[in-house]
Enzyme design. Structure first.
Site: not given
Lengths: 349, 349, 349, 349
Positions: B152-154, B156-157
């Site tokens: 997921g995007c969150f 990953t960061a």
């Protein structure tokens, strides 16, 4: 408190309705006594608008005319096109004063309405009764009215910018081109791909080119002013911002005229009017300079190379282009100073 | 041309799918041979995305596995949660490689999935087969995989910012708090009041606080790294911009460590990896500095007053947080350099 | 690698220079060998642009012609007006090819330059040597050139929208009005109240009305195409977004013509050109649909009521309006395909 | 009119000064009698702020104390840090009431001020005299004051969110982390690369991490409330919007407490106060919901998994975070209702 004018707002869950609530909150002679929504009747305004907590906590009423008559003296209709044409006659029949913010009663020719709006027009008798509430042009009619059709946002900005020059015979109306730009709130609160954040942010586009339903409204007024049929080229664009309209109007000058002469002409035309501000020479208005207020600011550039005048006029589409102008009309109808409850300083920055 | 890897994209009308098209357009070893949408099959991609005129004019296919098998070698699934769990097994059964961008195969515990996603989980056998494609952490597993679950995007960061420090034992994971902020495109293309321009512009808010479905995904990886159960406080906020995620992670330091030591630790952890950039001391990354690119940039601030470290990590949610990372995983699966087709310089400004 | 064309970029700390770096990064036949800034020589590009970490880490050179000659074959000048007029002749004298992105060599009449730019003009001999690099109109001249003057951003969008119709004799040029809108990056990186976030956000305004220095550039080309003096009314507005120009051009039609006929005419005019896309009937382009790419998209609306055509043309001001077009010109000068290194899909959303 | 309190505003060309003008325009008991700017004395306010045409046309005065004493009873100082420390004592010596919006008199420890502000501190005697004007916490002190130090924007949002829970002993202050986000107007009107539109739009970043001068101000108040030294981790981020602050505060709960219990506690703490609104359970505030108003809205999320509470508090940084709170303090100093002239409904959308 009991002597205040009692106000009902139909369409209280839309941006026009909620802006009426914001502005009327501080009106000295009027008070909201009913907020109305056919779709959300029975729920609270704060469910859709948490910013109204502690301010307007009441339950939404339904659109029933007799109920409204019991609660209110004057109704603002902030409903989509096609709704007011049905509701307004019922409210008028109950003896309520009515100010309609939709386009349903602006065009007096039913065929023109049906061509541009693609909906059934209101009855001719009702159309004939509705006064077009552009107070700076039709102020004397407004002061006697019981039923006002509030002008559209684009026509308000456009007409206030053009009418004085046209009436003075300075411009060749066959050359009129209006390039208008609007913030997104003019599209209302209904979610669609066309108002989806990721599609609009960092984007600029034209829409409804040569097809916007405000074109015949602009032409109706300009034709009355000119005394002959006026046809304009009018384009609308969407700006990635919430509020504000800027209209850039172009026309060929019929005679040599300086910017200073235009300023003086406009100052004279709008003398005694509180919400039009003519900018000094060399200064053109920006939308943010009227943000949240009922002002329409106007500036000029005359180009000796092309013999054309460029007129820039700006408004907040939700205030002077909708709720603010509607309250201004209410004030005039009631014989009050037109600025009552509307003396908001533009919010800057 | 005939020797290129043939790619099918399921969910081609969403932002993830369209970003895959943008990035794959210049890939040297892969080519898109089928764009697929169950809802829009039969129409052209350009109907929804005019910016693809002259670039991708083909007609959208349906999701049929056998048809896809005829056209492609590898399928990207850029579909909403709950769809990939049904489609991926069918594609795998056809012998297609699959990279799923949705959340359906990330959480290995079906009960946890159903608790946070409130949908039926995928089959356990399928879950067990899917490799979690955070290449910088699980690179060796990715290189052998036929089926990747893209992070997921969150996560990953967040994970790229925390994992090296956690693995090195520098932080007390019981104190971990992640305050994350995202642009609006993460919500996809579906129109709703929550993505309506006038509601989001000039606005900032938190959402799904303590309830975001990316929380268990973050905890799953951190727990693996720590070797014990890690529980985090994780908050998501919506920023009035289209692209970009910034995660601000806080933790108590278990020992004295300088910013420079952290930089060296992270440089070492990510040695050989192309898409993580560690910022020099005193510099923290901004989302625009990775915009349109596959980079994750990370910076540190150590506060001797509170003995806490603040880690700032940024990505473009549609690239490193979705389509770019998926292509990076494809590259690794295929034994190629992970940067192939992904060497985009961030678009600035 | 050693056979690539060696590129120097003067003005590497401005937005034009940094965009050249982004685009040239993936050019197959060219490589940047010197990045140059008179004001920041000796420091690193990444000091001002952290997004270039790991991509361009070199130290900025000074503007010295002999130094540049040692390092490069071709120089891009991305400097403010008034600088290129001094530097370009020195570089040309060293035998370097030069592509100037500023306005210094566009206007061939020195008096006109000095009137609109309020700076000393370049020498006439140098002006005569510079080819106006609007490849879609002057392509054959570009292919032989050693010195290109790259068109302005507004002229590029405007001219590509108008030239085919004007050349075909379809429009009355005495009625031409161009209402142009630009994102803020066109103003460059210099901080001022006019580019201050809080002043521009949620704001829309006109600027330099009837005074923009791009007016004579537009008129120069249109006059050449028409074979007689053309004078236009041209207005620029500032849109609260970073990139993008949309020009809305209005003109009276000299004969009945349909939108479909215009589309065919333009398709024919731009046949063989890769970066102009004519939109199908009923579709008008938005700036985001060319964002980050070298495309110019054009759409039409013909209004039978007013006998006027409205032409909408859009570009990314930093790409087709600056760095991208400059690289396109380089490609043509070098005898390469004009699309080399420029096949970027627009970034959407 | 003659009985109104006469107000002078020093720093009238900044955003704080101009917001004081907007809000005071409708105050029933106060009127602006002098607008003052050392840098622009002699020019008109409208030169820098055309939106004030017809509203405030007067010429700016200089900062001379004796002149101000002739014109005014109370002075608002909306000047940068380091200026008020010199001017306020002079105005106080003239017998003027003073409300300082800068940070110069907030920190009572001169060494702490000089460490965080890197400027010479005000005299200790003057510091001792200044009342910290967070009325919801120190209301009784404010009502007796002649000299108010208005709280900073971040401390206002943060403290109103934390103080009741801290005072009630519910949270472990050693675990306090505040992740704050602000619109750009907090940086004032001075142009810089850090406030340049193209750099901030579509961008999100942290700044002054662990170094913001509001940290000691927050700790000063929290320490007074806790009765022992409190140290917080506090991070500031810049949101691409003009107005609004949202503070997300995290702390470990010392005992089991529900969201509903927190709501009741806060309702009780702020009973009788008009500008703090506690959101109902399950609802968290967004910055737009207080835009243009003096409200501070607060919401809670308790996470049983981590035993932490997340508190979200929002204000308009220019109103409750600056000018509005200053007027609220004036009202209290004068013995008036704190809401006088401040009953603005948030502007939505």
């Amino acid at each position: 408190m009991s002597t205040k004018l009692k106000i009902a707002i139909v369409g209280s869950t839309g941006y026009g309705g909620v802006e009426l609530m914001r502005l009327l909150q501080s009106h000295p002679y009027a008070e909201i006594t009913s907020v109305i929504s056919s779709s959300s009747a029975g729920s609270r305004v704060t469910e859709g608008y948490p910013h109204l907590q502690h301010i307007r906590e009441e339950v939404l009423d339904d659109v029933d005319p007799q109920l409204i008559k019991q609660k209110a003296d004057l109704v603002f209709l902030a409903t989509p096109a096609g709704v007011a044409s049905k509701l307004a006659p019922q409210y008028l029949a109950e003896g309520l004063k009515v100010i309609d913010l939709s386009g349903d009663f602006r065009l007096k020719d039913r065929a023109v309405y049906e061509q541009w709006y693609r909906k059934p027009a209101a009855e001719q008798a009702d159309l004939d009764q509705a006064i077009f509430g552009l107070a700076e042009v039709y102020g004397s009619q407004v002061s006697d009215a019981a039923f006002i059709s509030n002008p559209g946002c684009f026509p308000t900005a456009t007409l206030l910018g053009i009418v004085p020059a046209l009436q003075a015979g300075l411009i060749d109306h066959s050359t009129l081109i209006v390039d208008a730009k609007s913030g997104v709130s003019g599209a209302g609160r209904g979610a669609s791909l066309g108002t989806h954040y990721s599609e609009l942010n960092e984007n600029f586009k034209a829409y409804k080119v040569n097809q916007h339903q405000h074109i015949p409204e602009i032409e109706m007024v300009l034709s009355q002013v000119a005394g002959e049929q006026v046809t304009v080229t009018f384009t609308t664009h969407l700006v990635p911002m919430t509020r504000g309209i800027l209209a850039t109007s172009y026309a060929k000058l019929k005679q040599d005229v300086t910017e200073q002469q235009l300023i003086e002409l406009y100052e004279q035309y709008y003398a005694g009017r509180s919400f039009v501000r003519i900018r000094p020479q060399g200064q053109l208005p920006a939308t943010k300079e009227v943000w949240g207020s009922n002002y329409c600011d106007i500036g000029f550039s005359v180009d000796p190379r092309t013999k054309r005048v460029t007129i820039i006029s700006v408004i907040d589409n939700l205030v002077k282009g909708a709720a603010g102008q509607a309250i201004q009309n209410m004030n005039i109808m009631m014989g009050w100073d037109e600025t009552l409850g509307l003396q908001f300083v533009p919010v800057y920055p």
